[in-house]
Design a protein around this motif. Structure first.
Motif, PDB file in Angstrom:
ATOM      1  N   VAL A 262      26.421  45.144 -48.093  1.00 32.48           N
ATOM      2  CA  VAL A 262      25.312  44.617 -46.630  1.00 32.48           C
ATOM      3  C   VAL A 262      25.640  43.105 -46.563  1.00 32.48           C
ATOM      4  O   VAL A 262      24.878  42.753 -45.233  1.00 32.48           O
ATOM      5  CB  VAL A 262      23.824  45.346 -47.238  1.00 32.48           C
ATOM      6  N   MET A 263      25.776  42.307 -47.344  1.00 33.84           N
ATOM      7  CA  MET A 263      25.911  41.040 -47.089  1.00 33.84           C
ATOM      8  C   MET A 263      27.354  40.842 -46.335  1.00 33.84           C
ATOM      9  O   MET A 263      27.063  39.504 -46.456  1.00 33.84           O
ATOM     10  CB  MET A 263      26.056  40.255 -48.405  1.00 33.84           C
ATOM     11  N   LYS A 264      27.907  41.623 -46.136  1.00 35.18           N
ATOM     12  CA  LYS A 264      29.572  40.941 -45.661  1.00 35.18           C
ATOM     13  C   LYS A 264      29.507  40.113 -44.405  1.00 35.18           C
ATOM     14  O   LYS A 264      29.895  39.028 -44.452  1.00 35.18           O
ATOM     15  CB  LYS A 264      30.216  42.481 -45.467  1.00 35.18           C
ATOM     16  N   ASP A 265      28.937  41.064 -43.387  1.00 38.60           N
ATOM     17  CA  ASP A 265      28.733  39.851 -42.514  1.00 38.60           C
ATOM     18  C   ASP A 265      28.213  39.285 -41.653  1.00 38.60           C
ATOM     19  O   ASP A 265      27.501  39.277 -40.325  1.00 38.60           O
ATOM     20  CB  ASP A 265      29.509  41.178 -41.316  1.00 38.60           C
ATOM     21  N   TYR A 266      26.485  39.574 -43.119  1.00 41.19           N
ATOM     22  CA  TYR A 266      25.355  38.776 -42.157  1.00 41.19           C
ATOM     23  C   TYR A 266      25.216  37.501 -42.377  1.00 41.19           C
ATOM     24  O   TYR A 266      25.481  36.907 -43.625  1.00 41.19           O
ATOM     25  CB  TYR A 266      24.175  39.973 -42.571  1.00 41.19           C
ATOM     26  N   ASN A 267      24.841  36.656 -40.887  1.00 42.34           N
ATOM     27  CA  ASN A 267      24.391  35.761 -40.731  1.00 42.34           C
ATOM     28  C   ASN A 267      23.224  35.200 -40.398  1.00 42.34           C
ATOM     29  O   ASN A 267      22.615  33.934 -40.529  1.00 42.34           O
ATOM     30  CB  ASN A 267      25.809  34.285 -40.603  1.00 42.34           C
ATOM     31  N   ASP A 268      22.490  36.283 -39.258  1.00 40.39           N
ATOM     32  CA  ASP A 268      21.400  35.403 -38.888  1.00 40.39           C
ATOM     33  C   ASP A 268      20.402  36.706 -39.643  1.00 40.39           C
ATOM     34  O   ASP A 268      20.071  37.531 -39.455  1.00 40.39           O
ATOM     35  CB  ASP A 268      21.570  36.513 -37.723  1.00 40.39           C
ATOM     36  N   LYS A 297      14.914  19.448 -67.140  1.00 39.46           N
ATOM     37  CA  LYS A 297      16.203  19.324 -67.172  1.00 39.46           C
ATOM     38  C   LYS A 297      16.501  19.642 -65.891  1.00 39.46           C
ATOM     39  O   LYS A 297      15.731  20.895 -65.597  1.00 39.46           O
ATOM     40  CB  LYS A 297      16.925  20.231 -68.020  1.00 39.46           C
ATOM     41  N   GLN A 298      17.380  19.424 -64.889  1.00 39.16           N
ATOM     42  CA  GLN A 298      17.635  20.245 -63.431  1.00 39.16           C
ATOM     43  C   GLN A 298      18.511  20.592 -63.228  1.00 39.16           C
ATOM     44  O   GLN A 298      19.585  20.468 -64.121  1.00 39.16           O
ATOM     45  CB  GLN A 298      18.145  18.344 -62.907  1.00 39.16           C
ATOM     46  N   THR A 299      18.711  21.960 -62.437  1.00 36.51           N
ATOM     47  CA  THR A 299      19.349  22.698 -62.618  1.00 36.51           C
ATOM     48  C   THR A 299      20.717  22.501 -61.682  1.00 36.51           C
ATOM     49  O   THR A 299      20.483  21.601 -60.977  1.00 36.51           O
ATOM     50  CB  THR A 299      19.104  24.434 -62.378  1.00 36.51           C
ATOM     51  N   VAL A 300      22.143  22.910 -61.761  1.00 39.85           N
ATOM     52  CA  VAL A 300      23.402  22.558 -61.476  1.00 39.85           C
ATOM     53  C   VAL A 300      24.141  24.326 -60.584  1.00 39.85           C
ATOM     54  O   VAL A 300      23.895  25.039 -61.828  1.00 39.85           O
ATOM     55  CB  VAL A 300      24.445  22.028 -62.420  1.00 39.85           C
ATOM     56  N   ASN A 301      24.221  24.357 -59.067  1.00 41.78           N
ATOM     57  CA  ASN A 301      24.911  25.410 -59.276  1.00 41.78           C
ATOM     58  C   ASN A 301      26.361  25.044 -58.749  1.00 41.78           C
ATOM     59  O   ASN A 301      26.422  24.467 -58.212  1.00 41.78           O
ATOM     60  CB  ASN A 301      23.952  26.498 -58.551  1.00 41.78           C
ATOM     61  N   GLY A 302      27.080  25.800 -59.010  1.00 47.98           N
ATOM     62  CA  GLY A 302      28.884  25.756 -58.494  1.00 47.98           C
ATOM     63  C   GLY A 302      28.974  27.099 -57.076  1.00 47.98           C
ATOM     64  O   GLY A 302      30.305  26.578 -57.099  1.00 47.98           O
ATOM     65  N   CYS A 303      28.119  27.168 -56.125  1.00 52.36           N
ATOM     66  CA  CYS A 303      28.438  28.105 -55.874  1.00 52.36           C
ATOM     67  C   CYS A 303      29.361  27.520 -54.496  1.00 52.36           C
ATOM     68  O   CYS A 303      28.502  26.651 -53.349  1.00 52.36           O
ATOM     69  CB  CYS A 303      27.111  29.042 -55.162  1.00 52.36           C
ATOM     70  N   ILE A 304      30.428  28.173 -53.907  1.00 52.78           N
ATOM     71  CA  ILE A 304      30.858  27.403 -53.175  1.00 52.78           C
ATOM     72  C   ILE A 304      31.673  28.107 -52.102  1.00 52.78           C
ATOM     73  O   ILE A 304      32.392  28.241 -50.631  1.00 52.78           O
ATOM     74  CB  ILE A 304      32.382  26.411 -53.874  1.00 52.78           C
ATOM     75  N   GLN A 305      30.414  28.427 -52.003  1.00 51.03           N
ATOM     76  CA  GLN A 305      30.002  29.299 -50.431  1.00 51.03           C
ATOM     77  C   GLN A 305      30.353  29.111 -49.697  1.00 51.03           C
ATOM     78  O   GLN A 305      28.658  29.120 -49.673  1.00 51.03           O
ATOM     79  CB  GLN A 305      30.390  31.197 -50.582  1.00 51.03           C
ATOM     80  N   THR A 306      30.217  28.087 -49.063  1.00 45.99           N
ATOM     81  CA  THR A 306      29.690  27.197 -47.547  1.00 45.99           C
ATOM     82  C   THR A 306      29.116  27.777 -46.975  1.00 45.99           C
ATOM     83  O   THR A 306      27.771  27.565 -46.192  1.00 45.99           O
ATOM     84  CB  THR A 306      30.521  26.057 -46.928  1.00 45.99           C
ATOM     85  N   ASN A 307      29.417  29.154 -46.224  1.00 45.34           N
ATOM     86  CA  ASN A 307      28.248  29.984 -45.273  1.00 45.34           C
ATOM     87  C   ASN A 307      26.487  30.310 -45.988  1.00 45.34           C
ATOM     88  O   ASN A 307      25.618  30.347 -45.110  1.00 45.34           O
ATOM     89  CB  ASN A 307      29.071  31.061 -44.544  1.00 45.34           C
ATOM     90  N   GLN A 308      26.772  30.543 -47.262  1.00 50.58           N
ATOM     91  CA  GLN A 308      25.430  30.657 -47.883  1.00 50.58           C
ATOM     92  C   GLN A 308      24.694  29.703 -47.578  1.00 50.58           C
ATOM     93  O   GLN A 308      23.442  29.818 -47.225  1.00 50.58           O
ATOM     94  CB  GLN A 308      25.416  31.135 -49.074  1.00 50.58           C
ATOM     95  N   LEU A 309      25.511  28.001 -47.142  1.00 46.77           N
ATOM     96  CA  LEU A 309      23.399  27.610 -47.517  1.00 46.77           C
ATOM     97  C   LEU A 309      22.762  27.578 -46.373  1.00 46.77           C
ATOM     98  O   LEU A 309      21.798  27.325 -45.947  1.00 46.77           O
ATOM     99  CB  LEU A 309      24.198  25.523 -46.675  1.00 46.77           C
ATOM    100  N   SER A 310      23.438  27.617 -44.709  1.00 51.33           N
ATOM    101  CA  SER A 310      22.758  28.414 -43.603  1.00 51.33           C
ATOM    102  C   SER A 310      21.804  29.366 -43.767  1.00 51.33           C
ATOM    103  O   SER A 310      20.270  29.216 -43.550  1.00 51.33           O
ATOM    104  CB  SER A 310      23.700  28.340 -42.124  1.00 51.33           C
ATOM    105  N   TRP A 311      21.891  30.122 -45.147  1.00 45.16           N
ATOM    106  CA  TRP A 311      20.827  31.696 -45.017  1.00 45.16           C
ATOM    107  C   TRP A 311      19.753  30.834 -46.004  1.00 45.16           C
ATOM    108  O   TRP A 311      18.632  30.666 -45.392  1.00 45.16           O
ATOM    109  CB  TRP A 311      21.400  32.409 -45.917  1.00 45.16           C
ATOM    110  N   HIS A 312      19.775  29.980 -46.962  1.00 48.08           N
ATOM    111  CA  HIS A 312      18.819  29.305 -47.580  1.00 48.08           C
ATOM    112  C   HIS A 312      18.347  28.540 -46.943  1.00 48.08           C
ATOM    113  O   HIS A 312      16.483  28.717 -46.962  1.00 48.08           O
ATOM    114  CB  HIS A 312      19.667  28.626 -49.021  1.00 48.08           C
ATOM    115  N   TYR A 313      18.429  27.496 -45.479  1.00 46.33           N
ATOM    116  CA  TYR A 313      18.195  27.073 -45.491  1.00 46.33           C
ATOM    117  C   TYR A 313      17.189  28.059 -44.110  1.00 46.33           C
ATOM    118  O   TYR A 313      16.481  27.401 -43.052  1.00 46.33           O
ATOM    119  CB  TYR A 313      18.710  25.548 -44.451  1.00 46.33           C
ATOM    120  N   GLN A 314      17.962  28.257 -43.674  1.00 49.95           N
ATOM    121  CA  GLN A 314      16.854  29.541 -42.366  1.00 49.95           C
ATOM    122  C   GLN A 314      15.907  30.062 -43.289  1.00 49.95           C
ATOM    123  O   GLN A 314      14.323  30.822 -42.337  1.00 49.95           O
ATOM    124  CB  GLN A 314      18.000  30.946 -41.922  1.00 49.95           C
ATOM    125  N   TYR A 315      16.399  30.644 -44.598  1.00 50.19           N
ATOM    126  CA  TYR A 315      14.880  31.704 -45.311  1.00 50.19           C
ATOM    127  C   TYR A 315      14.149  30.686 -45.938  1.00 50.19           C
ATOM    128  O   TYR A 315      12.470  30.856 -45.749  1.00 50.19           O
ATOM    129  CB  TYR A 315      15.942  32.621 -46.097  1.00 50.19           C
TER     130      TYR A 315
END
Length: 523
Positions: A262-268, A297-315
């Protein structure tokens, strides 16, 4: 001279008295010896012969030797007749020395000169039974034609790069137009809306690019600081499509499979309830993992799928994200592309195709510097060029701009991969840049981690520590899939021309400079 003669001459030299008087060589022979010593980095004909036999018969090596001989013997490029005349002079000298000198030292010198000429003909690809001078001339002509073809290709790349430079201000304007804002919460399904308890859960530090630019090593450096920790233990790239639900193993597999579909092509986010559900589950898991560790302690994540940033910032509400910082690593574009081409399979190149095991395998896949050069030099005439050009090179700038568009330029730190090398990191200012950007102390970084590399060359995986031999500068850019042979220098220059306009933008927009790339254009 046959192989038996060759062996006999070498043995004779080995048994000669070291105190024998030196041979006085005539001028043409002496010049020839000087050229051989310089080009083959040897001292004396015997050592030169050994070095020559050890060199593989690669066209670039042959061309270097021939050009060196031409320069020393005053033969201009393209004047194969001049070189032929000089070689004939040496042959005549041999005959004169054979008849005029009878002592062992003169005989030894004659044999060495003859062997040198024979070895040069072999080095050029001549075989036993061929006329030496005819073969040498033919091979030199072939090298000249190949050299001219390389020059023609290089000139065409210069022309294209110049045209792109002129058009870059008109057609390649920055996509940066401000950050992406959260959607109206009323447009989200009530059961999938963000929870107030998540306000401190989003990872503080996020590595978002670039693949094959050292993200694994940087992740280890950042997570081994005394004031940081992993967001999700055992997972460098904790991304939305791959987030493991906290369910029994069988149900995990079922849910992961559904989520990936379900996540493959969804961006909106506004129009996609499946995406809303996936984001809700993802941030629920982040909240759980955040509270399982040391919350100081501050957490660190290494997800390099840049398209996901727009999802988080929309959500998510902006207040949940306001303290987040992002890192984007860049690397010399030629080195990055050569690494990616050796590391990943290509659907339009590899017979196996791209499967779940997307990494290359020496048993099933094929790579070589020559094949890589032909693909790059095709400049679009081969299908595989699209993966190299659009699939890797041009995406670097686009992905970096996508990050800036999502989170704002002030929240992104661009870093050079080369400054992170174990022998550079303590003096390059790399750690100081991170400290200034994050507030983390320089002294808090683990020194043993900064001295170690992971996921390099053939030792794949973010937790696989590279051997000392892999860290050696002599092994840089060598991969077993391509038989430990380096990328050709002429390929590197073409890549710099291909991406020259992007290198200019990297310097202007991201503050990262690669001088070799910027200097690729001759004016």
């Amino acid at each position: 001279v046959n192989n038996n003669d060759n062996s006999g001459c070498v043995h004779q030299q080995e048994h000669d008295d070291a105190s024998s008087p030196a041979v006085v060589l005539s001028r043409p022979t002496n010049e020839f010896v000087q050229v051989m010593e310089k080009e083959l980095n040897c001292m004396g004909l015997q050592e030169c012969l050994a070095n020559m036999q050890a060199i593989q018969t690669q066209s670039e090596t042959r061309l270097k030797v021939i050009h060196g001989i031409r320069d020393k013997l005053d033969c201009a490029t393209g004047e194969t007749l001049c070189l032929e005349t000089k070689l004939n002079e040496l042959l005549l000298l041999q005959k004169q020395e054979q008849t005029q000198n009878t002592n062992n030292n003169d005989e030894k010198d004659k044999d060495n000169v003859e062997l040198s000429l024979k070895q040069i003909s072999i080095k050029l690809g001549c075989h036993k039974g061929q006329n030496t001078m005819t073969c040498v001339k033919e091979q030199l002509d072939a090298i000249e034609k190949k050299n001219q073809l390389d020059k023609t290709i290089h000139d065409s790349f210069i022309k294209d790069a110049t045209a792109k430079q002129v058009l870059s201000q008109q057609e390649r304007k920055a996509l940066i137009s401000g950050t992406i804002h959260q959607v109206d919460e009323s447009l989200l399904e009530s059961k999938y809306r963000p929870k107030s308890e998540w306000s401190q859960s989003y990872p503080k530090y996020n590595i978002v690019g670039m693949a094959k630019a050292g993200t694994s090593q940087f992740y280890n450096i950042l997570t081994h600081h005394q004031d940081t920790r992993h967001l999700h233990n055992g997972t460098k790239e904790f991304c939305v499509p791959y987030a493991p639900p906290l369910l029994p193993p069988q149900q995990q597999q079922q849910q992961i499979g559904t989520t990936m579909t379900v996540m493959k092509d969804y961006n909106d986010v506004r129009q996609n309830q499946d995406l809303q559900k996936a984001l809700f589950e993802y941030h629920s898991h982040i909240h759980i993992w955040h509270n399982r560790g040391d919350t100081k302690k501050q957490t660190v994540n290494g997800c390099i799928q840049t398209n996901q940033l727009s999802w988080h910032y929309q959500y998510l509400p902006q207040s949940y994200l306001q303290n987040a910082k992002y890192f984007f690593l860049l690397r010399d574009p030629a080195d990055l592309l050569w690494a990616a081409w050796n590391f990943w399979r290509q659907p339009d190149l590899d017979a196996v195709g791209v499967t779940a095991l997307y990494q290359t395998n020496k048993t099933e896949d094929y790579r070589s510097p020559e094949l890589f050069h032909e693909i790059v030099a095709s400049n679009g005439k081969l299908v595989s060029f699209a993966w190299i050009h659009r699939g890797v090179l041009k995406q670097i700038t686009e992905w970096a701009r996508t990050v800036i568009q999502a989170v704002g330029r002030e929240n992104v730190l661009f870093l050079r991969n080369e400054a992170m090398a174990p022998d550079q990191i303590q003096t390059s200012g790399f750690l100081q840049e991170i400290s200034k950007f994050t507030g983390l102390s320089v002294d808090g970084f683990d020194k043993s981690t900064t001295k170690q590399r992971t996921n390099c060359n053939d030792e794949k995986g973010e937790y696989s520590k590279c051997s000392k031999s892999s860290l050696s500068s002599s092994n840089k850019g060598l991969y077993s899939i391509s038989n430990k042979r380096p990328m050709m220098e002429k390929t590197r220059q073409l890549i710099y021309l291909l991406i020259h306009d992007d290198c200019v933008l990297w310097k202007k927009e991201f503050g990262v400079e690669y001088k070799e790339c910027l200097d690729a254009l001759p004016y």
